[in-house]
Structure formats: C-alpha cells, structure tokens
Write a protein that holds these residues in place. Structure first.
Motif, PDB file in Angstrom:
ATOM      1  N   ASN A  62      -0.932   0.593   2.054  1.00 58.70           N
ATOM      2  CA  ASN A  62      -0.305   0.320   1.016  1.00 58.70           C
ATOM      3  C   ASN A  62      -0.626  -0.702  -0.206  1.00 58.70           C
ATOM      4  O   ASN A  62       0.764  -1.350  -0.660  1.00 58.70           O
ATOM      5  N   LEU A  86       2.458   6.315  -5.731  1.00 57.95           N
ATOM      6  CA  LEU A  86       2.253   4.968  -5.762  1.00 57.95           C
ATOM      7  C   LEU A  86       0.402   4.638  -6.389  1.00 57.95           C
ATOM      8  O   LEU A  86       0.351   3.163  -5.327  1.00 57.95           O
ATOM      9  N   SER A  87      -0.084   5.258  -6.774  1.00 51.40           N
ATOM     10  CA  SER A  87      -1.731   5.810  -7.031  1.00 51.40           C
ATOM     11  C   SER A  87      -2.121   5.292  -5.604  1.00 51.40           C
ATOM     12  O   SER A  87      -2.944   4.500  -5.315  1.00 51.40           O
ATOM     13  N   LYS A  88      -1.817   6.559  -4.386  1.00 55.13           N
ATOM     14  CA  LYS A  88      -1.946   6.043  -3.324  1.00 55.13           C
ATOM     15  C   LYS A  88      -4.009   6.933  -2.862  1.00 55.13           C
ATOM     16  O   LYS A  88      -3.442   7.683  -3.124  1.00 55.13           O
ATOM     17  N   ARG A 119      -0.357  10.435  -5.030  1.00 57.17           N
ATOM     18  CA  ARG A 119      -0.884   8.788  -6.103  1.00 57.17           C
ATOM     19  C   ARG A 119       0.223   9.426  -7.449  1.00 57.17           C
ATOM     20  O   ARG A 119       0.201   7.747  -7.562  1.00 57.17           O
ATOM     21  N   SER A 125      -3.361   0.912  -3.769  1.00 56.05           N
ATOM     22  CA  SER A 125      -2.496   1.129  -4.453  1.00 56.05           C
ATOM     23  C   SER A 125      -1.466   0.322  -5.788  1.00 56.05           C
ATOM     24  O   SER A 125      -1.909  -0.757  -5.135  1.00 56.05           O
TER      25      SER A 125
END
Length: 479
Positions: free
Chosen positions: A242, A54-56, A51, A286
């Motif tokens: 992604n 990549l703010s996944k 996270r 993401s």
C-alpha cells in the motif's frame, strides 16, 4: 447514508442471538461458506473498489486481501469442529471424583470497526472470527475507503444472514451512535487516537476490546546479510504494502554508519528496478488515500529539521495524490517524522556505531506492532528476540508473519491489545467457560461443619497430596 436507529438494530440482533440460531455449527458453516463465495464470485468487483479507493495494484489486492481472506475462511471451515469442541482438563484431588472441561461459547453481539488501508481484508477477517465463534456481528467499514465500504454493504446484504450480520456505512455520527450501544465485544482496527475514544465508550459498559493499532515498526539491518535479498524484502514490506500505508510496514531503518552507504545504494537500485526512473508514473504503487493524508505526509517532508536529509525520492504529485518512495538519512530524533507513525512511503534510516546499539533506540520508544531484523548472526538474532518487545517479530523478512495463521497477530502497549488470525480470531470472540462435573459419590464430611482437628488434618493432607497424611487423618493417627 440515511439515518439509522442503532438501538432498534441492536434490539433485533439481540433477538436473533437469543433465538440460538447463531450458536449452531450448521449456521456458522453456512455463513463462512457464504463469505468464501462472496470473495470468489466477486473478485473483479472487489479489485475495482480497491483500485478506486487506493489505486491498489491488482496483484496486491489479490495477494494481500482476497487470497488471505479466502485462506482465513478455508481454515475456519476446516478447523471449526475442533475449535468448538470442549477441551478436557485435569482435576484435583480436592474435587475427586470429578471431570472438567473448558467450553467455548459465543460472547453475543459484537462490533467490528474496520480500517481503510486494507478495507476488504481488515473488515472481513475479524468477521470470520466472530461468525466462527457463533456471534451476531455488526461491521462498520471505513468511510475513507467508500467504494469498498459500498461493495461490502451490498455483498454482505446479498450473501449473509441479515438478521445476524449487518453492515453500517457512514462516518463519525454513525460510529458514535454505534459506540453508544452495549456490545459484548468491540474489535477496532485503526490509530491510537481513535482507539482511545473507542476504549472510553467501551468502558461505560465494561465491554471487552481488541485494539489493532500501529506504531513505529523498526527494521534493523546488519552487515552480515544477503544485501540484495534484504533490500528487496524491505521494499516489499514498505512500498509494496500500500505504498507504506500499512500498520506493519517498516517505519524506520537502523544500520551501522559503515554499512549505510551499501544499504542505500542497494535500496536505490532495487527501487528503480521495481518502479522505474519515474515512480510517480508507476502503476505498481498505490496512491495516498486522500488529500488529508497527502498533506500530513507533505508536512513531515517540509519539516525544517530534516532539511537536506532526503537522499532519494521526495517527488510529489498532488493532482494524483502520489508520493515517490523516499529515503532520508540520519534525521533528528525530535523531527516530526520520528515522533509519529509515518504511514506512508517515507523511510528514515538511522545510523549507529554498532548494530547492537539499535536496540536502545527501539526500546526508547513505545512498543511497536512489529519489529524486523536482517542478519545471519545467531547471537544477534537471539538477543533481538529476547530484548525487543513488539506485537510480532520477523527475522530476515518484513510483514510475512501476517500470512502464518498459527501465529497470533496483535499489538502490545501503545500498538494495541488482544490478537487474532486463525484460532486466535475464534478465541477473540469466545468466552472460555469453565465447567466442573461431579457425581454424588465421594461426599466427604470434612468440608462441612462442625469443623474438627481431624477434618482439618484430612483437608491439609488432601491439599498437600500426601497419601500417608490422608490415611493418618482418616484413621485418627497422631505422631
């Protein structure tokens, strides 16, 4: 990171490998079990790192990285005895009596250079193959995903045999120092530009390579489909991986002029269901990994040649490094967006008169890592499989071939060389050693001087497999 002595590290790894410890079945199993524990006990820490980098979304982190890593580890543990076993093969009359086998042996000390877009999975999945094959291994995670790199360094240091498995963090200086060493294999995941640098460094030592690169992976959409399912699966492969930052994400789509409006309308509708009316605020997308890649993607959108071609999305939030899912229609072939791998949330749609014409577009470009086709037309499926060269093909879905460990994953041409996943990972880090076993019986004098016509006739008969000829030669018969 602090300066490290690559040569000293390599000397230590060579000593560990020379001791024979990594070759035993027990050592390999212990290290694979340690990796499995690492992924199981530290799931939250891994998700938090992904996270941060990549703010996944948590679901993507678990499903596309942690779960796949666990599955890969579990398969290696289950199958390792069989993978390590010598393979018996047939011998020929010329070596009778004899037996033969192919013995897999580790290559030695190997280097894995990983990528930032799936920084957990793409780091450890090749390491599983290297360990299963009995090698000592160095992992170089990507500095572009620093949180995951740090977690990998910490956790592998805690769980693994640090005399045989090492992590080197850092950027270009550290990678350069690693590439100056003599490795027994290098496994690189990334882009073609760096792939060429890695190849040049490997060539100095004749080091074999696996290059997992990328390319412009196309998706063909026929009108003979369940359109809603097709659209959802395209979205899942493009924006659900992604936000397009995946080597196997669909890079561009091709459909017929007649069918394009239906496809576009359905993509728009499903995108809104998934990410809402303002996708920049969605927690399920993401972000772009960093400002350099954000600016690169912005440059593609700002190209004068695609002015007026954006038909959906295009919104950008530079503060949060987010770009909305964007669809473009009939962009020129010489536009920037069609000349390089996009690696982001932009999807150009090209239109053709007949769906079969899409094959010529694909074949005019470098061979992609993946190619996708949506159709219920049996003949079109067969033509697609026969005519399109790519690392892998999927019919009626996108990216899902990654989840099938009995299939090799790798590129061809510009999209890479070599393959891994499942046993293919074990094979990628093994040497297949040929072994021929003979007794002292059956030592025919015909192979030794002095050479005579009788000996020549016997050898010819042996090579030709003629029992009558062998008898004639042994008995000295002539026609």
């Amino acid at each position: 990171m602090a300066f490290f002595d690559a040569a000293a590290m390599m000397k230590g790894l060579r000593g560990t490998y020379a001791s024979g410890r990594t070759r035993s079945y027990e050592w390999r199993v212990s290290q694979l079990k340690a990796l499995l524990k690492l992924a199981s006990f530290h799931e939250k820490e891994i998700v938090d790192a992904l996270r941060s980098d990549l703010s996944k979304p948590e679901l993507e982190s678990f499903l596309q990285e942690i779960a796949l890593l666990k599955e890969s580890c579990g398969l290696a543990l289950k199958e390792l005895h069989r993978w390590m076993a010598p393979e018996k093969v047939k011998t020929m009359m010329t070596t009778f009596p004899s037996s033969a086998e192919i013995v897999p042996e580790p290559l030695g000390v190997v280097l894995v250079i990983s990528a930032w877009n799936y920084p957990f999975l793409l780091s450890l999945d090749p390491v599983i193959g290297a360990i299963a094959a009995g090698n000592a291994v160095v992992l170089k995670p990507s500095e572009i995903a620093p949180a995951t790199s740090s977690v990998l360094a910490k956790l592998l240091g805690q769980y693994m045999d640090c005399s045989a498995v090492k992590v080197v963090e850092g950027a270009i200086p550290e990678t350069t120092a690693l590439l100056e060493q003599k490795w027994d294999k290098i496994f690189y995941t990334g882009n073609g530009k760096v792939g060429r640098i890695v190849s040049a460094a490997a060539a100095k030592h004749l080091t074999p390579l696996v290059l997992e690169l990328g390319g412009k992976s196309p998706v063909i959409v026929d009108s003979n489909v369940d359109l809603k399912v097709a659209a959802r699966r395209i979205i899942a492969g493009k924006w659900g991986c992604n936000n397009g930052q995946a080597c196997v994400s669909p890079d561009y789509a091709i459909t017929t002029k007649e069918f394009a409006p239906d496809l576009i309308d359905t993509l728009r509708s499903e995108l809104e269901k998934f990410y809402g009316k303002d996708p920049l605020k969605s927690n399920d997308l993401s972000r772009i990994v960093n400002s350099n890649h954000f600016n690169r993607l912005s440059k593609l959108l700002d190209d004068d040649k695609i002015s007026g071609k954006i038909i959906h999305g295009g919104q950008k939030d530079i503060a949060n490094l987010k770009i909305a899912p964007t669809i473009l229609l009939d962009v020129p072939g010489d536009s920037l967006i069609m000349e390089e791998e996009i690696f982001g949330p932009l999807l150009p749609i090209l239109t053709v008169n007949n769906v079969e014409d899409s094959f010529n577009i694909i074949k005019s470009k470098d061979k992609p890592l993946a190619a996708y086709l949506f159709t219920n037309n049996k003949k079109l499926k067969e033509n697609f499989i026969s005519n399109i060269s790519a690392g892998g093909l999927v019919v009626n879905d996108t990216t899902m071939h990654l989840a099938v460990p009995t299939l090799p994953f790798g590129g061809v041409g510009e999209s890479g060389m070599g393959a891994y996943h499942g046993k293919f990972s074990f094979d990628a880090f093994s040497h297949k050693k040929a072994v021929l076993l003979r007794s002292f019986a059956g030592d025919l004098s015909s192979r030794y001087p002095p050479y005579t016509p009788k000996k020549l006739n016997l050898l010819k008969a042996l090579v030709n497999g003629s029992l009558l000829g062998i008898l004639r030669a042994l008995l000295g018969w002539h026609d």
